[in-house]
Design a protein around this motif. Structure first.
Motif, mmCIF file in Angstrom:
data_model
loop_
_atom_site.group_PDB
_atom_site.id
_atom_site.type_symbol
_atom_site.label_atom_id
_atom_site.label_comp_id
_atom_site.label_asym_id
_atom_site.label_seq_id
_atom_site.Cartn_x
_atom_site.Cartn_y
_atom_site.Cartn_z
ATOM 1 N N CYS A 114 7.767 -0.543 0.816
ATOM 2 C CA CYS A 114 8.276 -0.136 2.129
ATOM 3 C C CYS A 114 7.363 -0.676 3.220
ATOM 4 N N VAL A 115 7.980 -1.090 4.324
ATOM 5 C CA VAL A 115 7.210 -1.454 5.507
ATOM 6 C C VAL A 115 7.569 -0.472 6.624
ATOM 7 N N ALA A 143 3.105 6.383 0.317
ATOM 8 C CA ALA A 143 2.034 5.763 -0.461
ATOM 9 C C ALA A 143 1.510 6.710 -1.534
ATOM 10 N N ARG A 144 1.366 7.976 -1.172
ATOM 11 C CA ARG A 144 0.839 8.904 -2.192
ATOM 12 C C ARG A 144 1.895 9.232 -3.233
ATOM 13 N N SER A 145 3.162 8.844 -2.970
ATOM 14 C CA SER A 145 4.216 8.973 -3.977
ATOM 15 C C SER A 145 4.318 7.727 -4.845
ATOM 16 N N GLY A 146 3.446 6.750 -4.604
ATOM 17 C CA GLY A 146 3.409 5.578 -5.463
ATOM 18 C C GLY A 146 4.082 4.342 -4.903
ATOM 19 N N GLU A 204 4.489 1.045 -2.712
ATOM 20 C CA GLU A 204 3.638 0.060 -2.048
ATOM 21 C C GLU A 204 4.004 0.066 -0.558
ATOM 22 N N THR A 205 3.050 0.401 0.294
ATOM 23 C CA THR A 205 3.366 0.710 1.690
ATOM 24 C C THR A 205 2.515 -0.128 2.642
ATOM 25 N N VAL A 206 3.174 -0.699 3.631
ATOM 26 C CA VAL A 206 2.469 -1.425 4.693
ATOM 27 C C VAL A 206 2.904 -0.827 6.031
ATOM 28 N N VAL A 207 1.953 -0.555 6.917
ATOM 29 C CA VAL A 207 2.260 -0.077 8.266
ATOM 30 C C VAL A 207 1.907 -1.183 9.252
ATOM 31 N N VAL A 208 2.823 -1.486 10.157
ATOM 32 C CA VAL A 208 2.620 -2.565 11.124
ATOM 33 C C VAL A 208 2.573 -1.967 12.531
ATOM 34 N N ASP A 209 1.447 -2.103 13.197
ATOM 35 C CA ASP A 209 1.314 -1.594 14.574
ATOM 36 C C ASP A 209 0.091 -2.248 15.195
ATOM 37 N N PRO A 210 0.226 -2.799 16.423
ATOM 38 C CA PRO A 210 -0.947 -3.431 17.043
ATOM 39 C C PRO A 210 -2.001 -2.411 17.484
ATOM 40 N N GLU A 222 -6.054 4.178 3.977
ATOM 41 C CA GLU A 222 -7.018 3.145 3.580
ATOM 42 C C GLU A 222 -7.662 3.454 2.224
ATOM 43 N N ALA A 223 -7.631 4.740 1.844
ATOM 44 C CA ALA A 223 -8.232 5.126 0.565
ATOM 45 C C ALA A 223 -7.291 4.844 -0.610
ATOM 46 N N LEU A 224 -6.045 4.520 -0.321
ATOM 47 C CA LEU A 224 -5.074 4.278 -1.408
ATOM 48 C C LEU A 224 -4.958 2.776 -1.671
ATOM 49 N N PRO A 225 -4.994 2.370 -2.937
ATOM 50 C CA PRO A 225 -4.935 0.925 -3.230
ATOM 51 C C PRO A 225 -3.569 0.311 -2.911
ATOM 52 N N ASN A 226 -2.515 1.134 -2.861
ATOM 53 C CA ASN A 226 -1.162 0.609 -2.630
ATOM 54 C C ASN A 226 -0.715 0.723 -1.174
ATOM 55 N N ALA A 227 -1.669 0.948 -0.245
ATOM 56 C CA ALA A 227 -1.296 1.060 1.172
ATOM 57 C C ALA A 227 -2.201 0.175 2.019
ATOM 58 N N ARG A 228 -1.650 -0.368 3.094
ATOM 59 C CA ARG A 228 -2.510 -1.060 4.052
ATOM 60 C C ARG A 228 -1.881 -1.068 5.437
#
Lengths: 396, 396
Positions: A3-4, A20-23, A25-31, A163-169
């Protein structure tokens, strides 16, 4: 699954953390994460005292949201190692004059008819709870279930938890193009992310500069691949908010949230544990992004009328931000198209509803709740907030 | 000849420029030029309307200073290539209620007895000059000789003018030790400057944090080589100042400085050509460096009472700084010892007096005025301001 999330305000960050904590792969986009309405918000978790006439449908979301907050804050603090600023404690509702008392008594009757727990108390009881209140009050009420959090700290904790989750950024960039349909994607300055679902959480950022809504989702953000035109009637409702700060040896508010009606106008005073006292908020639709001198005057005048000793505090900050308002004050929360979930237009309620909105987004995307956590709302619970298509008369 | 000026507020910068353009090798030492009272000051050049009872001695400095300003600003703009924000134009003095009018009429009589040009006008005439004034005024006066400058722009122009001279430079450091007597010097974090004269222009910076004066010149600044103890009784008189900003399509003040008395309290409104409107100033001696919430409320309340449309402007900035107050409100300006000239304690008058103080410092140091410029004050003109020794009853 990938998900983005477009937008890192309190809604986007909460939804991203839940995914992300549900597993997922999550990316958040914001300047500029948490730089919009979240930066101004006082953080009242006021399922009861935020009730307004004609906003009954909101209670289906706001009351469970308020109940969810203590455990949400505890989980977030454990995951991030940071304080959210969550502070349980009651809310005092006070009237400056007899007209204000009559107005608040009418509202209290409407709240009581809906089962909301607001009780009238004596002004002496109100002053026992908050000794800084003026003795010249015309009436007082208490809502025991309305707590507070610190939106800036909460947002910082959400960022740390992500940031602490490997599947999120987080990607610090501005989204310029989103695609729904068969191959969802988000394009931003400098890159493109393909995914299974786009979550649009652009909050106030989706508001066109100076516009009145019902146009493009956001100036400079194109939406593609929709089966039908999408109307997201969000408009900027600007608010001026002050941050006072207690000084050594000066007066110390007791910690209760104080909501006042002063000559027919609302003011709130939210004292935090760290000495910050938030005073807000004006509502104006003049399209001006700057802090209004008249609004600051009105807030100080009314806050000092209710609690004169606040004049002894420092004025640490003035800020104005746009709330994303909708025609019926309900958020636009639901599936807009295949591959596109929308969570925008939370107006005055973004912080309160953030935990519930996060669970709703996860349910809409179709991920199960994390082990040991309650399931999100059923799809039928979200019907009043369905953004596609928006029915301007849905509240009639 | 070599001079080191300690302090780069409006006084230190002006003195340094006067010395440098007279051919003196000049160094200014300050970790944050123009960061003190100069950053907050409104810049009223009000030789007349700043007159207060019992400040008659100040007129000997303030009236020539006000007269000097137009040519000083022109020279500075030519030397720096920058605008000073100098703006000629009258000052309106307005009364909110009948008590205020009586107070202002008494003051006007005292001013007239001293030959100061203040005339009573009708409130209609006042509103013709400044249409944003409320029609509910109790009285109005006009002082034609009181102009304004922008202290921040003026300071920036002074810095640029200094940097353009080969014999001047700024050292961005904090002075820690000064020596008078046979071998004057200034020591700062990271270096030492030997010179012929030290000019102490530490303004509010000389005030001890939270102190009441009469102690060391400044926390952390040692003075050595004095033939006798030096008492510099300066105390911090804090002021809160607001900067409003006009918005497109919104109300535009006409450009007159407005000084008001509102229920016995003073407020001033200084509209600049660039859309900034300065509102000030409180006076408090509570030792608090932060902006006071009560002060901001009072300033907005009184300014909006006089000019209600100011509520439509943005509140761009709130700032608090300490004015360096003295027991008799006169500056301490003179030779304190061989090798040591003092120019501190300018209280509310620093910007107005800066050009005159610069000429006085040059005369005290013994350099002739630059070619084509008027000579500085004679030593006898400066007797009332002599800092060594300070006589607490000198104003009796």
């Amino acid at each position: 699954m990938r998900c983005v999330v477009v937008g890192a305000g309190i809604i986007g960050l909460s939804a991203a953390w839940e995914l992300a904590r549900s597993g997922v792969e999550t990316v958040v986009v914001d300047p500029a994460p948490a730089g919009g309405a979240t930066a101004a918000a006082a953080g009242m978790l006021a399922g009861v005292t935020e009730f307004h006439y004609q906003e009954r449908d909101l209670l289906g979301l706001s009351l469970p949201a308020a109940a969810k907050w203590p455990s949400w804050a505890a989980q977030l603090e454990a995951a991030s190692g940071l304080s959210t600023g969550f502070r349980p404690g009651g809310t005092l509702v006070v009237a400056a004059d007899s007209g204000d008392r009559a107005t608040l008594a009418d509202l209290r009757a409407a709240q009581a008819a809906l089962g909301l727990a607001v009780e009238e108390i004596t002004t002496r009881e109100a002053r026992a709870a908050e000794p800084l209140l003026t003795p010249r009050l015309a009436g007082a009420f208490r809502a025991v279930g309305d707590h507070q959090t610190d939106p800036r700290r909460t947002a910082a904790a959400l960022v740390a938890a992500l940031e602490a989750l490997p599947n999120a950024r987080l990607v610090a960039a501005r989204a310029v193009r989103c695609g729904a349909g068969a191959g969802p994607f988000v394009e931003y300055d400098g890159g493109r992310l393909d995914c299974d679902e786009v979550v649009l959480a652009t909050g106030g950022g989706m508001v066109r500069a100076g516009g009145t809504g019902e146009g493009p989702v956001r100036e400079g953000l194109a939406l593609e691949g929709l089966p039908a035109p999408l109307r997201l009637p969000v408009r900027p409702v600007y608010g001026d908010v002050l941050r006072l700060r207690t000084v050594p040896g000066g007066p110390l508010p007791s910690g209760n949230v104080v909501r006042g009606l002063v000559g027919g106008q609302s003011v709130y005073i939210v004292p935090r544990a760290d000495g910050e006292v938030v005073v807000g908020a004006t509502e104006r639709e003049d399209g001006r992004a700057g802090v209004g001198a008249g609004g600051v005057h009105r807030l100080l005048r009314d806050a000092l009328r209710l609690m004169p000793a606040l004049g002894e505090l420092d004025l640490a900050e003035t800020i104005a931000r746009a709330r994303p308002g909708t025609p019926d004050n309900l958020p636009l929360l639901g599936r807009a198209a295949p591959g596109l979930v929308v969570a925008v237009g939370f107006h005055r309620h973004g912080v309160l509803l953030s935990a519930a909105a996060a669970a709703a987004v996860a349910a809409l995307v179709g991920v199960p709740a994390p082990p040991g956590h309650a399931a999100g709302p059923a799809p039928s619970d979200l019907v009043p907030f369905d953004p596609a298509p928006f029915d301007p008369w849905r509240f009639s």
